[in-house]
Design an enzyme around this catalytic site. Sequence first.
Site, PDB file in Angstrom:
ATOM      1  N   GLU A   9      12.626  -9.426   2.163  1.00 40.42           N
ATOM      2  CA  GLU A   9      11.827  -8.270   2.579  1.00 40.42           C
ATOM      3  C   GLU A   9      12.647  -7.004   2.325  1.00 40.42           C
ATOM      4  OE1 GLU A   9      10.864  -8.534   6.747  1.00 40.42           O
ATOM      5  OE2 GLU A   9      10.236  -6.439   6.849  1.00 40.42           O
ATOM      6  N   TYR A  12      11.340   8.870   1.148  1.00 36.85           N
ATOM      7  CA  TYR A  12      11.337   7.773   0.171  1.00 36.85           C
ATOM      8  C   TYR A  12      12.059   8.080  -1.141  1.00 36.85           C
ATOM      9  CZ  TYR A  12       7.817   5.996   3.398  1.00 36.85           C
ATOM     10  OH  TYR A  12       7.175   5.554   4.520  1.00 36.85           O
ATOM     11  N   HIS A  29      12.722  -2.677   2.394  1.00 37.09           N
ATOM     12  CA  HIS A  29      12.136  -1.376   2.744  1.00 37.09           C
ATOM     13  C   HIS A  29      13.024  -0.289   2.202  1.00 37.09           C
ATOM     14  CE1 HIS A  29       9.168  -3.264   5.174  1.00 37.09           C
ATOM     15  NE2 HIS A  29      10.117  -4.014   5.691  1.00 37.09           N
ATOM     16  N   ARG A  31       5.119  12.093  -3.250  1.00 35.46           N
ATOM     17  CA  ARG A  31       5.039  12.723  -1.931  1.00 35.46           C
ATOM     18  C   ARG A  31       6.178  12.216  -1.041  1.00 35.46           C
ATOM     19  NH1 ARG A  31      -0.861  11.801  -1.483  1.00 35.46           N
ATOM     20  NH2 ARG A  31      -1.718  13.111  -3.128  1.00 35.46           N
ATOM     21  N   ASN A  76       8.084  -5.598  -0.672  1.00 35.44           N
ATOM     22  CA  ASN A  76       7.967  -4.447   0.225  1.00 35.44           C
ATOM     23  C   ASN A  76       6.474  -4.364   0.533  1.00 35.44           C
ATOM     24  OD1 ASN A  76       7.782  -2.073   1.587  1.00 35.44           O
ATOM     25  ND2 ASN A  76       9.017  -0.878   0.137  1.00 35.44           N
ATOM     26  N   ARG A 102      13.117   4.879  12.432  1.00 32.17           N
ATOM     27  CA  ARG A 102      11.840   5.610  12.392  1.00 32.17           C
ATOM     28  C   ARG A 102      10.997   5.272  13.633  1.00 32.17           C
ATOM     29  NH1 ARG A 102       9.224   5.133   6.647  1.00 32.17           N
ATOM     30  NH2 ARG A 102       8.043   6.895   7.491  1.00 32.17           N
ATOM     31  N   PRO A 149       0.789  -1.229   0.000  1.00 30.74           N
ATOM     32  CA  PRO A 149       0.000   0.000   0.000  1.00 30.74           C
ATOM     33  C   PRO A 149       0.824   1.285   0.000  1.00 30.74           C
ATOM     34  CG  PRO A 149      -0.168  -1.132   2.113  1.00 30.74           C
ATOM     35  CD  PRO A 149       0.496  -2.078   1.161  1.00 30.74           C
ATOM     36  N   ASN A 150       0.351   2.209  -0.817  1.00 24.83           N
ATOM     37  CA  ASN A 150       0.880   3.574  -0.931  1.00 24.83           C
ATOM     38  C   ASN A 150       2.216   3.672  -1.659  1.00 24.83           C
ATOM     39  OD1 ASN A 150      -1.297   4.954   0.386  1.00 24.83           O
ATOM     40  ND2 ASN A 150      -0.570   4.033   2.296  1.00 24.83           N
ATOM     41  N   ALA A 210       3.038  -0.684   4.853  1.00 21.49           N
ATOM     42  CA  ALA A 210       2.560  -0.692   6.243  1.00 21.49           C
ATOM     43  C   ALA A 210       2.030  -2.067   6.673  1.00 21.49           C
ATOM     44  CB  ALA A 210       1.482   0.377   6.431  1.00 21.49           C
TER      45      ALA A 210
HETATM   46  O1  CA2 Z   1      10.409   2.102   3.854  1.00 19.31           O
HETATM   47  C1  CA2 Z   1       9.572   1.387   3.274  1.00 19.31           C
HETATM   48  O2  CA2 Z   1       9.748   0.914   2.157  1.00 19.31           O
HETATM   49  C2  CA2 Z   1       8.217   1.124   3.950  1.00 19.31           C
HETATM   50  O3  CA2 Z   1       7.843  -0.213   3.659  1.00 19.31           O
HETATM   51  C3  CA2 Z   1       7.244   2.100   3.335  1.00 19.31           C
HETATM   52  C4  CA2 Z   1       5.855   2.060   3.971  1.00 19.31           C
HETATM   53  C5  CA2 Z   1       5.956   2.158   5.488  1.00 19.31           C
HETATM   54  O4  CA2 Z   1       4.682   2.005   6.061  1.00 19.31           O
HETATM   55  C6  CA2 Z   1       6.909   1.138   6.063  1.00 19.31           C
HETATM   56  O5  CA2 Z   1       6.985   1.336   7.464  1.00 19.31           O
HETATM   57  C7  CA2 Z   1       8.280   1.284   5.457  1.00 19.31           C
HETATM   58  C8  CA2 Z   1       5.001   3.215   3.482  1.00 19.31           C
HETATM   59  C9  CA2 Z   1       4.909   3.346   2.013  1.00 19.31           C
HETATM   60  C10 CA2 Z   1       4.271   4.652   1.735  1.00 19.31           C
HETATM   61  O6  CA2 Z   1       4.920   5.204   0.641  1.00 19.31           O
HETATM   62  C11 CA2 Z   1       4.700   6.521   0.384  1.00 19.31           C
HETATM   63  C12 CA2 Z   1       5.451   7.075  -0.621  1.00 19.31           C
HETATM   64  C13 CA2 Z   1       5.309   8.386  -0.931  1.00 19.31           C
HETATM   65  C14 CA2 Z   1       4.378   9.153  -0.256  1.00 19.31           C
HETATM   66  C15 CA2 Z   1       3.621   8.603   0.745  1.00 19.31           C
HETATM   67  C16 CA2 Z   1       3.766   7.272   1.065  1.00 19.31           C
END
Ligand code: CA2
Length: 147
Positions: free
Chosen positions: A97, A22, A99, A17, A73, A106, A9-10, A76
């Site tokens: 896995e 990221y 990230h 963003r 990946n 974090r 997700p996301n 969340a």
């Molecule tokens: O660091 C990572 O790759 C995560 O898997 C990213 C997840 C986060 O919940 C994990 O704790 C770590 C979130 C992905 C959201 O990605 C976004 C990218 C741009 C803008 C907003 C969210």
Amino acid sequence: MKILIINGPNLNLLGVREPEIYGNLTLQSIEQSVRLEFEKQAEIIFFQSNSEGEIVDKIQDSLKMNVNAIVINAGAYTHTSIAIPDALSGVKIPFIEVHISNTFAREEFRHHSYLSSKATAVIAGLGAHGYSAAVQYFIQKLREKNV
Ligand code: CA2
């Protein structure tokens, strides 16, 4: 040799963003560069979904698709889902896995992953390079096994 890369997700918002966490690369550009890097060595399949059930379905499908290794990946869902690691255990396909951010630097709730204990390895904090590193590792291992 087939390697499936799953993004949760996301992650479709990458590059749009929160670039300070990221980076600037979009998921599409990461996909393109991983494909370019490994196109002669492996078939790389990309899948992104914001839905836990669709990710579980894809993991189950990977048996029919003859996938040899999975890079995931789970976003969340890493910190909340039991269904995703259950599906990975069910298909018995090795997975790494990944990230993008260093989840350990974090918030506390990102320090625990339901996937890590079953993973071949965990890569966190290398940005988009984490996907390439994981694919590279599996290509080498699968070659050693003559896959
Ligand atoms: O660091 C990572 O790759 C995560 O898997 C990213 C997840 C986060 O919940 C994990 O704790 C770590 C979130 C992905 C959201 O990605 C976004 C990218 C741009 C803008 C907003 C969210």
